[in-house]
Enzyme design. Structure first.
Site, PDB file in Angstrom:
ATOM      1  N   HIS B  12       1.222  -1.563  -0.022  1.00 48.53           N
ATOM      2  CA  HIS B  12       0.017   0.342  -0.406  1.00 48.53           C
ATOM      3  C   HIS B  12       0.929   1.362  -0.279  1.00 48.53           C
ATOM      4  O   HIS B  12       0.794   2.122   0.758  1.00 48.53           O
ATOM      5  CB  HIS B  12      -0.698  -0.188   1.367  1.00 48.53           C
ATOM      6  CG  HIS B  12       0.060  -0.465   2.776  1.00 48.53           C
ATOM      7  ND1 HIS B  12      -0.955  -0.423   3.335  1.00 48.53           N
ATOM      8  CD2 HIS B  12       0.564   0.110   3.059  1.00 48.53           C
ATOM      9  CE1 HIS B  12      -0.048  -0.487   4.746  1.00 48.53           C
ATOM     10  NE2 HIS B  12       0.537   0.290   4.360  1.00 48.53           N
ATOM     11  N   HIS B  59      -1.081   5.138   9.207  1.00 48.42           N
ATOM     12  CA  HIS B  59       0.333   5.183   9.549  1.00 48.42           C
ATOM     13  C   HIS B  59       0.364   6.424  10.119  1.00 48.42           C
ATOM     14  O   HIS B  59       1.050   7.736   9.166  1.00 48.42           O
ATOM     15  CB  HIS B  59       1.134   5.662   8.436  1.00 48.42           C
ATOM     16  CG  HIS B  59       0.965   4.443   7.824  1.00 48.42           C
ATOM     17  ND1 HIS B  59      -0.132   3.556   6.752  1.00 48.42           N
ATOM     18  CD2 HIS B  59       2.326   3.258   7.080  1.00 48.42           C
ATOM     19  CE1 HIS B  59      -0.111   2.210   5.712  1.00 48.42           C
ATOM     20  NE2 HIS B  59       1.403   2.388   6.744  1.00 48.42           N
ATOM     21  N   HIS B 193      10.557  -3.617   3.146  1.00 50.17           N
ATOM     22  CA  HIS B 193      10.832  -2.083   2.711  1.00 50.17           C
ATOM     23  C   HIS B 193      11.902  -1.664   4.258  1.00 50.17           C
ATOM     24  O   HIS B 193      10.873  -1.776   5.223  1.00 50.17           O
ATOM     25  CB  HIS B 193       9.815  -1.044   2.126  1.00 50.17           C
ATOM     26  CG  HIS B 193       8.961  -0.998   3.246  1.00 50.17           C
ATOM     27  ND1 HIS B 193       8.233  -2.318   3.542  1.00 50.17           N
ATOM     28  CD2 HIS B 193       8.008  -0.237   2.967  1.00 50.17           C
ATOM     29  CE1 HIS B 193       7.363  -1.963   4.726  1.00 50.17           C
ATOM     30  NE2 HIS B 193       6.920  -0.726   4.241  1.00 50.17           N
ATOM     31  N   GLU B 240       4.858  -5.152   8.855  1.00 53.48           N
ATOM     32  CA  GLU B 240       3.661  -5.337   8.426  1.00 53.48           C
ATOM     33  C   GLU B 240       2.654  -6.315   7.175  1.00 53.48           C
ATOM     34  O   GLU B 240       1.533  -6.666   7.319  1.00 53.48           O
ATOM     35  CB  GLU B 240       3.540  -4.413   7.210  1.00 53.48           C
ATOM     36  CG  GLU B 240       3.448  -2.010   7.498  1.00 53.48           C
ATOM     37  CD  GLU B 240       3.179  -1.413   6.617  1.00 53.48           C
ATOM     38  OE1 GLU B 240       4.036  -0.693   6.711  1.00 53.48           O
ATOM     39  OE2 GLU B 240       3.320  -1.627   5.253  1.00 53.48           O
TER      40      GLU B 240
END
Lengths: 132, 282
Positions: B12, B59, B193, B240
């Protein structure tokens, strides 16, 4: 289960945002959250020092913000998603801000990403790197 | 009776949303990534859900540090779009599914998952970028949404076991809802990431691909992977991926792989995408 926060210290070049760090950075991260509002972004950018002085932050945290030292912000309880409100206020992207925490400039960093990103070899653990 | 008919996993990345919003999807940098979602945009036209349960993380967009729920379900009629610092994304508000959402929340709480109930929620790129990738840029979203927000930002995140098991409880809860509804579950975030520190930019595509294989074939083993291993091998933000386990848990024991796509990079991230359907029991 007893929490083990020490386990993350072996990760090279990485600051894990633990519940303890979240406590340390609470007021700092609240300042960051305030920048979700356009009027606050304007007020912050117009006079950063005065805006920061409105928050219960340590001098070190304020200095880190004023000098845009993102690593120092992480070291003092900041989390990158909160810090993104600071660089978003200036219209910077994640790549532009994140690259400043590495030993590369933004062009070098982008070139690394385009060629598949940072390879994990040599970056798995401090022990493996002889740093611990 | 309501039924979970498919699971979708996708990264996302916020820059993907920005590329869509600024009309840059045809640029050389972005085209190969968006082409990877063409199959999915067509697939969902013939498999449009009535409701999508979207597992995502906020976030620091709606939740600050005042309250940090581990699992939280949005039960409202609709959800506005957050200003994440650049102004809100120019996408339609997200329509909720309060009847199924309240049933789901109550079922999960009675099953010992101590959920937070959100009667007000603004959603960020974690939820809206997957919608843009699957549905494109309509004036009104073609499905109702139940947001399931998971804390993946602050350690300790929920364990992999907990994620897989709440997914299984979601499957049971949906099956016990009386209305005939086609329900999908989406797991978002990842793949490898890291967007902080000297190690920023870490990508581990072989690890990501093994994660996809294990998610499909061996979720019962994968659930025991410790947080440290995600962070070490897939980067600090790679954790995540525990949200994909929730999606997987809601699909039952065996699944069919309808589609798989990987692309590196989008901004700082390894993009991964799956469409899975529950294997029909013989």
């Amino acid at each position: 289960m007893k929490p083990d926060f020490e386990q993350f210290k072996d990760l090279p070049g990485t600051t894990i945002f633990t519940i303890e760090k979240a406590r340390e950075g609470f007021h700092f991260n609240e300042f960051c959250m305030s920048l979700r509002q356009e009027e606050n972004r304007k007020r912050f950018l117009a006079d950063e020092r005065s805006y920061l002085d409105e928050w219960e932050m340590t001098e070190e945290q304020k200095e880190a913000v004023l000098t845009r030292d993102f690593q120092k912000m992480l070291d003092n309880g900041g989390n990158v998603y909160f810090l993104s409100k600071i660089f978003a206020a200036e219209g910077l992207s994640y790549v532009q801000a994140v690259s400043t925490m590495t030993d590369m400039n933004v062009e070098q960093y982008q070139a690394m990403m385009k060629s598949g990103g940072r390879h994990i070899d040599g970056w798995r653990s401090k022990k493996e790197r002889g740093e611990a | 009776m309501a039924k979970i008919t498919a699971g979708i996993a996708t990264s996302h990345v916020p820059a993907v949303g920005a590329a869509i919003d600024m009309g840059r999807t045809e640029e050389d940098y972005w085209r190969p990534m968006f082409e990877g979602y063409e199959f999915s945009k067509n697939w969902i036209k013939t498999n449009n859900p009535d409701v999508a349960i979207i597992v995502y993380n906020d976030h620091a967009s709606y939740f600050g540090m005042e309250i940090m729920p581990t699992f939280a379900v949005g039960v409202a009629e609709s959800f506005e779009i957050c200003d994440e610092g650049y102004g809100p994304r120019p996408v339609p508000p997200v329509e909720g599914a309060p009847e199924l959402a309240t049933h789901l929340a109550a079922s999960l709480i009675l099953d010992d998952f101590d959920l937070t109930v959100l009667n007000v929620l603004e959603v960020d790129h974690g939820l809206t970028v997957p919608m843009s990738l699957m549905f494109g840029t309509p004036d009104k979203w073609p499905a109702k949404v139940i947001p399931l927000a998971v804390n993946v930002v602050m350690y300790p995140q929920p364990s992999g076991e907990r994620c897989l098991s709440i997914g299984k409880a979601i499957r049971r809860a949906v099956a016990e809802f009386d209305e005939d509804l086609n329900v999908q579950i989406w797991g978002t975030g990842g793949m490898s990431h890291q967007i902080q520190g000297a190690r920023a930019g870490l990508i581990n595509l072989p690890w990501d691909q093994k994660f996809m294989d294990d998610l499909i074939n061996e979720p019962e083993v994968l659930q025991y992977k410790p947080h440290l291993e995600y962070m070490r091998e897939a980067g600090s933000e790679g954790v995540e991926l525990i949200m994909w386990l929730i999606m997987r848990g809601a699909l039952g024991d065996k699944v069919d792989e309808v589609y798989r796509f990987n692309h590196v990079p989008a901004s700082n991230t390894s993009v991964g995408h799956l469409i899975l359907t529950p294997k029909e029991e013989a």
